[in-house]
Design an enzyme around this catalytic site. Structure first.
Site, short mmCIF file in Angstrom:
data_model
loop_
_atom_site.label_atom_id
_atom_site.label_comp_id
_atom_site.label_asym_id
_atom_site.label_seq_id
_atom_site.Cartn_x
_atom_site.Cartn_y
_atom_site.Cartn_z
CB SER A 190 -100.18 -103.39 -14.16
OG SER A 190 -99.16 -104.14 -13.56
CG ASP A 369 -97.86 -108.60 -20.06
OD1 ASP A 369 -96.88 -108.49 -19.29
OD2 ASP A 369 -98.86 -107.88 -19.99
CG HIS A 402 -97.16 -105.14 -18.23
ND1 HIS A 402 -98.07 -106.09 -17.82
CD2 HIS A 402 -97.14 -104.19 -17.26
CE1 HIS A 402 -98.57 -105.74 -16.65
NE2 HIS A 402 -98.02 -104.59 -16.29
#
Length: 427
Positions: A190, A369, A402
């Site tokens: 991320s 995601d 994610h």
């Protein structure tokens, strides 16, 4: 606390997003609460009273606590797992290749240690012969210290991810490089991918980093579909800029009528999760996408440790990326302010096409995601279209979202075995 169902202007998920965004305010509220930074102690003999003791040595691994100070005075906590468990494949070996793990926003280094040892990325790497270093960026619980600034002051929180690129990442990489004498492999998730890409685009750290694995890359965020992204991009920037500070979210929540008294985020999560019809597993899904491979115990453990603090200014910067669709330095909101900071009226852009074409990159992203959307990753890949083919490995996992990349129970087989092979192929 006000009844959660009495918020006509906010869904529970949007309220959750705002409260996560406000985490640093909760952490510092109340004179009766002891600041987290004052309770952390470092033991350089390998028996840490912080993350090592709570999340690593309890599983039979050696762990060492380090700290490094950035050029602008932030004291960062770093943990090292120098080898795997004795007697297994990851037992003591010489010349173990160092790898630095960099977490994303609103979490800390514990994110790599949430599952059992067989399923936690840090321990998977240690057991496969790597010398594992875990970063905790400024503002998170173990790195909430500064040589002069009080973490409860506004000055302490006056930074964005530009400063992570310019200050934290160089300090962390230099620490590992000096301690091991070897170029390092890097794994980011991320925001950990964002600061690496920005740094590489400016030609920084390339001389000390051997290769990089980027999970759920978020260089571009225009197609984010999560409630968190929607709140941040559409309301957050304008609401914050209408006020006079960048460290407090109290006025946002109060103006929305959300609540009139405040509790720590962990307490709020307990209350929220106890509401009839609210499943915290589903809350994570709404914030990160439909994760395929989490279990309830991992989600519960995650919610006990996260979210972590970040600066308001950092979240404004991320929101600008969502809103503007470009990767640039922080926009101060006026030509005059930008001119004063950058010598030009618009914030300079990070040009990802400048990343050396022969620098080894591994990118892995998921079809579900909601934060690192497929379309945004394709924009990133377009910036890398001239990269040497043999130096760019791209993995697309249709069912992953994610959180699957760091706490998914199948990540070892699907993701980390591939990363290990990629690292080993770099020589």
């Amino acid at each position: 606390m006000a009844e959660l169902r009495n918020f006509p202007s906010l869904s529970i998920l949007s309220l959750m997003a705002l409260l996560i965004l406000a985490v640093e305010q909760y952490e510092s509220l109340g004179s009766s609460r002891k600041s987290v930074h004052s309770g952390f102690k470092t033991d350089y003999n390998g028996v840490g009273s912080g993350m090592c003791a709570s999340a690593v040595t309890v599983h039979g691994y050696k762990c060492q606590e380090f700290e490094v100070t950035t050029d602008d005075g932030y004291i960062l906590s770093v943990q090292r797992i120098p080898e795997g468990r004795v007697g297994g494949d990851g037992g003591p070996k010489t010349n173990r290749q160092p790898v630095l793990l960099q977490h994303g926003v609103l979490v800390d280094g514990v994110t790599w240690l949430q599952n059992s040892p067989a399923q936690s990325p840090a321990m998977i790497l240690a057991d496969n012969g790597f010398d594992v270093w875990i970063s905790n960026i400024r503002g998170t619980r173990y790195s909430r210290r500064h040589v002069t600034l009080d973490p409860d002051s506004a000055d302490y929180w006056n930074w964005t991810w530009d400063d992570l690129v310019a200050q934290d990442l160089p300090a962390l990489v230099d620490l590992v490089f000096k301690q091991t004498g070897r170029k390092i492999h890097y794994i980011g998730h991320s925001m950990g991918t964002l600061i690496a890409l920005a740094s590489f685009s400016e030609g920084k750290q390339i001389d000390k980093v051997k290769s990089a694995a980027l999970l759920s890359p978020v260089a571009y965020l225009s197609h984010m579909t999560t409630a968190l992204g929607d709140v941040a991009a559409r309301a957050f920037v304008s609401e914050v800029r209408a006020k006079s500070g960048f460290t407090s979210f109290l006025y946002i929540l109060q103006s929305l009528g959300a609540m009139h008294t405040f509790e720590p985020v962990s307490d709020f999560l307990k209350v929220l999760c106890a509401q009839a019809g609210v499943d915290c597993y589903d809350l994570i899904t709404a914030l990160t996408g439909k994760n395929c491979c989490l279990n309830a115990s991992t989600v519960n453990h995650f919610l006990k440790n996260e979210p972590q603090s970040t600066s308001t200014k950092n979240l404004v910067h991320l929101s600008q990326t969502v809103r503007d669709g470009v990767l640039s330095k922080y926009d101060y909101g006026s030509n005059d302010f930008n001119q004063a900071h950058y010598g030009e009226t618009k914030p300079p852009r990070y040009n990802l096409t400048n990343i050396p074409h022969d620098f080894p990159l591994f990118l892995s992203y998921g079809g579900q995601d909601a934060l690192s959307d497929v379309q945004d990753v394709e924009t990133l890949l377009d910036n890398l279209k001239y990269h040497d083919v043999e130096k760019l490995h791209v993995q697309y996992i249709k069912d992953y979202a994610h959180a699957d990349f760091i706490i998914g129970i199948t990540a070892k087989d699907i993701v980390y075995n591939q990363i290990i092979s990629f690292f080993r192929n770099q020589g």
